[in-house]
Design a protein around this motif. Sequence first.
Motif, PDB file in Angstrom:
ATOM      1  N   MET A 225       0.844  -1.196   0.000  1.00 38.83           N
ATOM      2  CA  MET A 225       0.000   0.000   0.000  1.00 38.83           C
ATOM      3  C   MET A 225       0.875   1.241   0.000  1.00 38.83           C
ATOM      4  O   MET A 225       1.811   1.341   0.786  1.00 38.83           O
ATOM      5  CB  MET A 225      -0.915  -0.002   1.217  1.00 38.83           C
ATOM      6  CG  MET A 225      -1.881  -1.193   1.201  1.00 38.83           C
ATOM      7  SD  MET A 225      -3.031  -1.188   2.559  1.00 38.83           S
ATOM      8  CE  MET A 225      -4.143   0.086   1.997  1.00 38.83           C
ATOM      9  N   GLY A 226       0.567   2.150  -0.879  1.00 37.67           N
ATOM     10  CA  GLY A 226       1.299   3.406  -0.943  1.00 37.67           C
ATOM     11  C   GLY A 226       0.677   4.432  -0.020  1.00 37.67           C
ATOM     12  O   GLY A 226      -0.388   4.218   0.568  1.00 37.67           O
ATOM     13  N   MET A 227       1.353   5.534   0.103  1.00 38.60           N
ATOM     14  CA  MET A 227       0.844   6.623   0.922  1.00 38.60           C
ATOM     15  C   MET A 227       1.159   7.928   0.211  1.00 38.60           C
ATOM     16  O   MET A 227       2.317   8.210  -0.102  1.00 38.60           O
ATOM     17  CB  MET A 227       1.506   6.597   2.304  1.00 38.60           C
ATOM     18  CG  MET A 227       1.005   7.675   3.218  1.00 38.60           C
ATOM     19  SD  MET A 227       1.798   7.611   4.829  1.00 38.60           S
ATOM     20  CE  MET A 227       3.484   8.003   4.395  1.00 38.60           C
ATOM     21  N   ARG A 228       0.128   8.702  -0.053  1.00 40.03           N
ATOM     22  CA  ARG A 228       0.317   9.986  -0.726  1.00 40.03           C
ATOM     23  C   ARG A 228       0.757  11.048   0.277  1.00 40.03           C
ATOM     24  O   ARG A 228       0.551  10.920   1.474  1.00 40.03           O
ATOM     25  CB  ARG A 228      -0.991  10.439  -1.375  1.00 40.03           C
ATOM     26  CG  ARG A 228      -1.466   9.495  -2.453  1.00 40.03           C
ATOM     27  CD  ARG A 228      -2.860   9.829  -2.881  1.00 40.03           C
ATOM     28  NE  ARG A 228      -3.768   9.514  -1.773  1.00 40.03           N
ATOM     29  CZ  ARG A 228      -5.052   9.831  -1.745  1.00 40.03           C
ATOM     30  NH1 ARG A 228      -5.578  10.484  -2.747  1.00 40.03           N
ATOM     31  NH2 ARG A 228      -5.801   9.514  -0.727  1.00 40.03           N
ATOM     32  N   ASP A 229       1.323  12.110  -0.238  1.00 43.87           N
ATOM     33  CA  ASP A 229       1.650  13.271   0.577  1.00 43.87           C
ATOM     34  C   ASP A 229       0.350  14.029   0.799  1.00 43.87           C
ATOM     35  O   ASP A 229      -0.205  14.622  -0.131  1.00 43.87           O
ATOM     36  CB  ASP A 229       2.681  14.135  -0.148  1.00 43.87           C
ATOM     37  CG  ASP A 229       3.060  15.389   0.625  1.00 43.87           C
ATOM     38  OD1 ASP A 229       2.530  15.609   1.743  1.00 43.87           O
ATOM     39  OD2 ASP A 229       3.897  16.145   0.118  1.00 43.87           O
ATOM     40  N   VAL A 230      -0.144  14.003   2.025  1.00 45.39           N
ATOM     41  CA  VAL A 230      -1.438  14.609   2.340  1.00 45.39           C
ATOM     42  C   VAL A 230      -1.464  16.090   1.962  1.00 45.39           C
ATOM     43  O   VAL A 230      -2.477  16.603   1.492  1.00 45.39           O
ATOM     44  CB  VAL A 230      -1.785  14.411   3.839  1.00 45.39           C
ATOM     45  CG1 VAL A 230      -3.083  15.093   4.206  1.00 45.39           C
ATOM     46  CG2 VAL A 230      -1.863  12.925   4.170  1.00 45.39           C
ATOM     47  N   ALA A 231      -0.344  16.770   2.102  1.00 45.97           N
ATOM     48  CA  ALA A 231      -0.294  18.194   1.775  1.00 45.97           C
ATOM     49  C   ALA A 231      -0.560  18.451   0.291  1.00 45.97           C
ATOM     50  O   ALA A 231      -1.012  19.529  -0.080  1.00 45.97           O
ATOM     51  CB  ALA A 231       1.061  18.770   2.175  1.00 45.97           C
ATOM     52  N   GLN A 232      -0.310  17.455  -0.563  1.00 47.91           N
ATOM     53  CA  GLN A 232      -0.484  17.619  -2.009  1.00 47.91           C
ATOM     54  C   GLN A 232      -1.876  17.213  -2.499  1.00 47.91           C
ATOM     55  O   GLN A 232      -2.170  17.326  -3.678  1.00 47.91           O
ATOM     56  CB  GLN A 232       0.564  16.783  -2.758  1.00 47.91           C
ATOM     57  CG  GLN A 232       1.988  17.176  -2.444  1.00 47.91           C
ATOM     58  CD  GLN A 232       2.297  18.606  -2.854  1.00 47.91           C
ATOM     59  OE1 GLN A 232       1.888  19.057  -3.912  1.00 47.91           O
ATOM     60  NE2 GLN A 232       3.011  19.323  -2.001  1.00 47.91           N
ATOM     61  N   MET A 233      -2.728  16.724  -1.598  1.00 50.62           N
ATOM     62  CA  MET A 233      -4.066  16.270  -2.004  1.00 50.62           C
ATOM     63  C   MET A 233      -4.969  17.456  -2.342  1.00 50.62           C
ATOM     64  O   MET A 233      -4.850  18.521  -1.736  1.00 50.62           O
ATOM     65  CB  MET A 233      -4.734  15.493  -0.863  1.00 50.62           C
ATOM     66  CG  MET A 233      -4.192  14.153  -0.591  1.00 50.62           C
ATOM     67  SD  MET A 233      -5.136  13.406   0.767  1.00 50.62           S
ATOM     68  CE  MET A 233      -4.096  12.022   1.125  1.00 50.62           C
ATOM     69  N   PRO A 234      -5.904  17.250  -3.262  1.00 48.61           N
ATOM     70  CA  PRO A 234      -6.925  18.276  -3.509  1.00 48.61           C
ATOM     71  C   PRO A 234      -7.733  18.489  -2.226  1.00 48.61           C
ATOM     72  O   PRO A 234      -7.864  17.577  -1.407  1.00 48.61           O
ATOM     73  CB  PRO A 234      -7.799  17.666  -4.607  1.00 48.61           C
ATOM     74  CG  PRO A 234      -6.960  16.606  -5.235  1.00 48.61           C
ATOM     75  CD  PRO A 234      -6.042  16.102  -4.161  1.00 48.61           C
ATOM     76  N   PRO A 235      -8.291  19.689  -2.021  1.00 45.29           N
ATOM     77  CA  PRO A 235      -9.006  19.997  -0.771  1.00 45.29           C
ATOM     78  C   PRO A 235     -10.085  18.976  -0.395  1.00 45.29           C
ATOM     79  O   PRO A 235     -10.196  18.600   0.771  1.00 45.29           O
ATOM     80  CB  PRO A 235      -9.618  21.378  -1.041  1.00 45.29           C
ATOM     81  CG  PRO A 235      -8.715  21.990  -2.063  1.00 45.29           C
ATOM     82  CD  PRO A 235      -8.229  20.853  -2.917  1.00 45.29           C
ATOM     83  N   LYS A 236     -10.878  18.525  -1.359  1.00 44.98           N
ATOM     84  CA  LYS A 236     -11.951  17.571  -1.047  1.00 44.98           C
ATOM     85  C   LYS A 236     -11.374  16.259  -0.513  1.00 44.98           C
ATOM     86  O   LYS A 236     -11.862  15.715   0.475  1.00 44.98           O
ATOM     87  CB  LYS A 236     -12.782  17.316  -2.310  1.00 44.98           C
ATOM     88  CG  LYS A 236     -13.962  16.403  -2.106  1.00 44.98           C
ATOM     89  CD  LYS A 236     -14.751  16.254  -3.413  1.00 44.98           C
ATOM     90  CE  LYS A 236     -15.868  15.264  -3.266  1.00 44.98           C
ATOM     91  NZ  LYS A 236     -16.585  15.055  -4.518  1.00 44.98           N
ATOM     92  N   SER A 237     -10.318  15.758  -1.145  1.00 50.07           N
ATOM     93  CA  SER A 237      -9.687  14.516  -0.689  1.00 50.07           C
ATOM     94  C   SER A 237      -9.022  14.713   0.663  1.00 50.07           C
ATOM     95  O   SER A 237      -9.071  13.834   1.527  1.00 50.07           O
ATOM     96  CB  SER A 237      -8.642  14.035  -1.700  1.00 50.07           C
ATOM     97  OG  SER A 237      -9.249  13.710  -2.919  1.00 50.07           O
ATOM     98  N   LYS A 238      -8.402  15.862   0.844  1.00 49.81           N
ATOM     99  CA  LYS A 238      -7.725  16.145   2.107  1.00 49.81           C
ATOM    100  C   LYS A 238      -8.730  16.159   3.265  1.00 49.81           C
ATOM    101  O   LYS A 238      -8.474  15.600   4.337  1.00 49.81           O
ATOM    102  CB  LYS A 238      -7.006  17.490   2.025  1.00 49.81           C
ATOM    103  CG  LYS A 238      -6.074  17.763   3.200  1.00 49.81           C
ATOM    104  CD  LYS A 238      -5.427  19.136   3.108  1.00 49.81           C
ATOM    105  CE  LYS A 238      -4.488  19.234   1.941  1.00 49.81           C
ATOM    106  NZ  LYS A 238      -3.706  20.475   1.933  1.00 49.81           N
ATOM    107  N   THR A 239      -9.886  16.770   3.058  1.00 50.38           N
ATOM    108  CA  THR A 239     -10.918  16.834   4.098  1.00 50.38           C
ATOM    109  C   THR A 239     -11.435  15.432   4.428  1.00 50.38           C
ATOM    110  O   THR A 239     -11.516  15.054   5.602  1.00 50.38           O
ATOM    111  CB  THR A 239     -12.090  17.731   3.647  1.00 50.38           C
ATOM    112  OG1 THR A 239     -11.580  19.042   3.402  1.00 50.38           O
ATOM    113  CG2 THR A 239     -13.183  17.788   4.694  1.00 50.38           C
TER     114      THR A 239
END
Length: 159
Positions: A109-123
């Motif tokens: 399983m990978g893990m994205r950089d949360v800071a780089q997520m679009p606002p909707k995905s981040k929320t």
Amino acid sequence: MKIGVLIPSYQPDEKLTALIEKLVSNQLDIIVVDDGSTENTGIFDSLNCTVLHHEINKGKGAALKTGFAYMLENGYDAAVTADSDGQHSPEDICNIIEKLNANPESLIMGMRDVAQMPPKSKTGNSITRKLFKIMYSIDLQDTQNRSQRYSSQQRAAAA
């Protein structure tokens, strides 16, 4: 091991085209599911990969199920999923595939950089991270990972 890259897509833009071009240059099997897009649909005709279509938008989960079913029917052993909006780099996708090949009995399983997520995905990710922590005492940084490995029973059932 036969591994494919599964990309659900709704209302794609040039980010999908760029991602596919980079993945194709790495000689990867790519399956895109057009989830009932009504805009920029010509993009799907220009992609150099397998494209499956939903007549109407059914949501990301249904697009993933359609792609997983196709992959099971066509002898894939594993899938790496990615978004069509540029959240997952081709380098990261290739890295996951390398790890799958080196560890065929593992779930990677990978893990994205949360800071780089679009606002909707981040929320959404922030809310589900807190719920996981409260309910299961598990501290996850990215709760929106999707991975699929096919068992021999699943492959036989699809045949």
